[in-house]
Write an enzyme that holds these catalytic residues in place. Sequence first.
Site, PDB file in Angstrom:
ATOM      1  N   HIS A  64      -7.531   4.332  -1.740  1.00  0.00           N
ATOM      2  CA  HIS A  64      -6.154   4.475  -0.940  1.00  0.00           C
ATOM      3  C   HIS A  64      -5.527   3.820  -0.068  1.00  0.00           C
ATOM      4  O   HIS A  64      -5.537   3.430   1.069  1.00  0.00           O
ATOM      5  CB  HIS A  64      -6.552   5.774   0.130  1.00  0.00           C
ATOM      6  CG  HIS A  64      -5.901   6.654   0.547  1.00  0.00           C
ATOM      7  ND1 HIS A  64      -5.832   8.143   1.044  1.00  0.00           N
ATOM      8  CD2 HIS A  64      -4.766   6.747   1.035  1.00  0.00           C
ATOM      9  CE1 HIS A  64      -4.400   8.772   1.303  1.00  0.00           C
ATOM     10  NE2 HIS A  64      -3.985   7.756   1.741  1.00  0.00           N
ATOM     11  N   HIS A  66      -1.172   2.085  -0.040  1.00  0.00           N
ATOM     12  CA  HIS A  66       0.153   3.189  -0.548  1.00  0.00           C
ATOM     13  C   HIS A  66       0.931   1.297  -0.682  1.00  0.00           C
ATOM     14  O   HIS A  66       0.940   0.663  -0.178  1.00  0.00           O
ATOM     15  CB  HIS A  66       1.196   3.768   0.297  1.00  0.00           C
ATOM     16  CG  HIS A  66       0.879   4.559   0.750  1.00  0.00           C
ATOM     17  ND1 HIS A  66       1.035   5.465   0.112  1.00  0.00           N
ATOM     18  CD2 HIS A  66      -0.428   4.810   1.679  1.00  0.00           C
ATOM     19  CE1 HIS A  66       0.127   6.967   0.963  1.00  0.00           C
ATOM     20  NE2 HIS A  66      -0.389   6.539   1.572  1.00  0.00           N
ATOM     21  N   LEU A  67       1.422   1.322  -2.042  1.00  0.00           N
ATOM     22  CA  LEU A  67       2.159  -0.109  -2.590  1.00  0.00           C
ATOM     23  C   LEU A  67       3.351   0.239  -2.647  1.00  0.00           C
ATOM     24  O   LEU A  67       3.894  -1.159  -2.706  1.00  0.00           O
ATOM     25  CB  LEU A  67       1.293  -0.759  -3.656  1.00  0.00           C
ATOM     26  CG  LEU A  67      -0.079  -1.038  -3.780  1.00  0.00           C
ATOM     27  CD1 LEU A  67      -0.429  -1.704  -5.487  1.00  0.00           C
ATOM     28  CD2 LEU A  67      -0.239  -2.046  -2.643  1.00  0.00           C
ATOM     29  N   ARG A  68       3.178   0.825  -2.087  1.00  0.00           N
ATOM     30  CA  ARG A  68       5.191   1.435  -2.416  1.00  0.00           C
ATOM     31  C   ARG A  68       6.226   1.007  -2.894  1.00  0.00           C
ATOM     32  O   ARG A  68       7.845   1.455  -2.941  1.00  0.00           O
ATOM     33  CB  ARG A  68       6.073   0.279  -0.906  1.00  0.00           C
ATOM     34  CG  ARG A  68       5.222   1.038   0.389  1.00  0.00           C
ATOM     35  CD  ARG A  68       5.181   1.659   0.930  1.00  0.00           C
ATOM     36  NE  ARG A  68       4.692   2.141   2.162  1.00  0.00           N
ATOM     37  CZ  ARG A  68       3.923   3.749   2.745  1.00  0.00           C
ATOM     38  NH1 ARG A  68       4.300   4.328   1.868  1.00  0.00           N
ATOM     39  NH2 ARG A  68       4.193   3.893   3.839  1.00  0.00           N
ATOM     40  N   ASN A 282      -0.666   9.996  10.036  1.00  0.00           N
ATOM     41  CA  ASN A 282      -1.024  11.245   9.266  1.00  0.00           C
ATOM     42  C   ASN A 282      -2.343  11.016   8.547  1.00  0.00           C
ATOM     43  O   ASN A 282      -2.023  10.725   7.073  1.00  0.00           O
ATOM     44  CB  ASN A 282       0.258  11.151   9.112  1.00  0.00           C
ATOM     45  CG  ASN A 282       0.180  12.786   8.514  1.00  0.00           C
ATOM     46  OD1 ASN A 282      -0.562  13.341   9.048  1.00  0.00           O
ATOM     47  ND2 ASN A 282       0.632  13.283   7.418  1.00  0.00           N
ATOM     48  N   ASP A 309      -6.242   3.917   3.848  1.00  0.00           N
ATOM     49  CA  ASP A 309      -4.478   4.186   3.542  1.00  0.00           C
ATOM     50  C   ASP A 309      -4.044   4.022   4.267  1.00  0.00           C
ATOM     51  O   ASP A 309      -2.749   4.239   5.631  1.00  0.00           O
ATOM     52  CB  ASP A 309      -5.257   5.964   4.632  1.00  0.00           C
ATOM     53  CG  ASP A 309      -3.783   6.741   4.714  1.00  0.00           C
ATOM     54  OD1 ASP A 309      -2.936   6.290   4.219  1.00  0.00           O
ATOM     55  OD2 ASP A 309      -3.852   7.680   5.615  1.00  0.00           O
TER      56      ASP A 309
HETATM   57  O1  DOR Z   1      -0.009   8.119   7.870  1.00  0.00           O
HETATM   58  C1  DOR Z   1       0.161   8.004   6.715  1.00  0.00           C
HETATM   59  N1  DOR Z   1       1.090   7.748   6.227  1.00  0.00           N
HETATM   60  N2  DOR Z   1      -0.208   8.748   6.096  1.00  0.00           N
HETATM   61  C2  DOR Z   1       0.580   9.536   5.043  1.00  0.00           C
HETATM   62  O2  DOR Z   1      -0.506  10.722   4.340  1.00  0.00           O
HETATM   63  C3  DOR Z   1       1.035   8.807   4.599  1.00  0.00           C
HETATM   64  C4  DOR Z   1       1.156   7.942   4.656  1.00  0.00           C
HETATM   65  C5  DOR Z   1       3.006   6.858   4.074  1.00  0.00           C
HETATM   66  O3  DOR Z   1       2.980   6.626   3.288  1.00  0.00           O
HETATM   67  O4  DOR Z   1       3.572   6.437   4.995  1.00  0.00           O
END
Ligand code: DOR
Length: 427
Positions: A64, A66-68, A282, A309
């Site tokens: 999980h 996020h590579l953006r 989140n 995450d």
């Molecule tokens: O904290 C979070 N950041 N929760 C998410 O579900 C999305 C993520 C984000 O893409 O920054």
Amino acid sequence: MKLLIKSGRIIDPSRNIDRVENILIEEGKISSYPAETKKLEKDKKINLIDASGKTVSPGFIDMHVHLREPGYEHKETIRTGCEAGAAGGFTSLVCMPNTNPINDNASVTEYILLKARKEGIVNVFPIGAITKGEKGESLAQIGEMFEAGCVGISDDGMPVMNSKVMRHAMEYVRPFNIPVISHAEDKNLSGNGVMNEGFFSNKLGLGGIPNASEEVIVARDITLAELTGVHLHIAHVSTAGSVRLIREAKARGIRVTAEATPHHVMLTDEAVLGYDTNAKVNPPIRTAEDVEFIRDGLKDGTIDAIATDHAPHSEDEKKVEFDLAPFGISGLETALPISLKLVTEGVLTLNQLIEKLTFNPAQIVNIDRGTLMVGAKADLVIFDTEKAFTVDRMKFRSKGKNSPFHGWKLTGHVEYTIVGGEIVYSA
Ligand code: DOR
């Protein structure tokens, strides 16, 4: 290139192995476990790593992140995200689709994979969106994304609020045998909340997100998984009630797996005191009781995997009022030492921890990684469980310096990360 890793403590939960051995790597694969190394050590064509006193395990798999890229390259790129992963001991990253454009069709999936092949120093496995534009209305091009290489679907960052759309997605994806990954959140219950609803949100005067916001969707998605028979995976479990629901669903034989993040097992909502936006995430960081339940869930197998995450944001974006800052923690480079605290605090054995960072996530997203059996791809991490250091977020390889663990004194240090037999990181 051949590589000999000598005298490391090899922990490979996929084969139930925990013993001191030598590993020979040839042509990018685990070739053998030679008992005698004297002759090999004299061979000039073989690189040698002395791993005495160190732990050697399959490379970590973060299911999980996020590579953006594409779209938010000021927060992270595939290159910098992979470098951060390698520094954290991760050899595979499973990346979420909330890019710009959203990864909701095969051309975005192909772009990510092409970039990863060219610039990524670790393996990248994309997750496709469930719905077009993560809008929760109509299904994304799931079949095409699967063909292109997506290993699961999720609208991560956004929940699929319409139960009928979620049911439809589950029915559609079942024949592909990939998981539906649920970002479990009822947006109506979350409202404008920015942290856990409770004592500290009252004290700080900040809007709260109740536990129920997560739990009603966990309950719904378990119900739909039972109806459709799909493999449901619950992302970033944050509440005691979610642990209870998943535990009960597993006991009833429903195909559900779950992950927890290092921040949800190591922090409580007190971390937000001082309005620290680095602790704004989140789902939000919850109470000590929730933390206890998640730890119990990890211990008894209710929670299968540890995933970061990893959600990098720029300094500018985070240096604003708490209400306005984006949610997210940059997690790749602190995951190992934070998770090792679960071992020193007696929650998990080292073998259980490694299983949750390697074999289990590989099984969940069904990739041929997470094992050191002969013939497997030579993705490994060598780390020192005793080496102490102080977290300095400004030294992160990630562009995201948004860490609530800055200044923490931790033990557990990655020494080498090896992908396909090549050293991609050394301390
Ligand atoms: O904290 C979070 N950041 N929760 C998410 O579900 C999305 C993520 C984000 O893409 O920054």
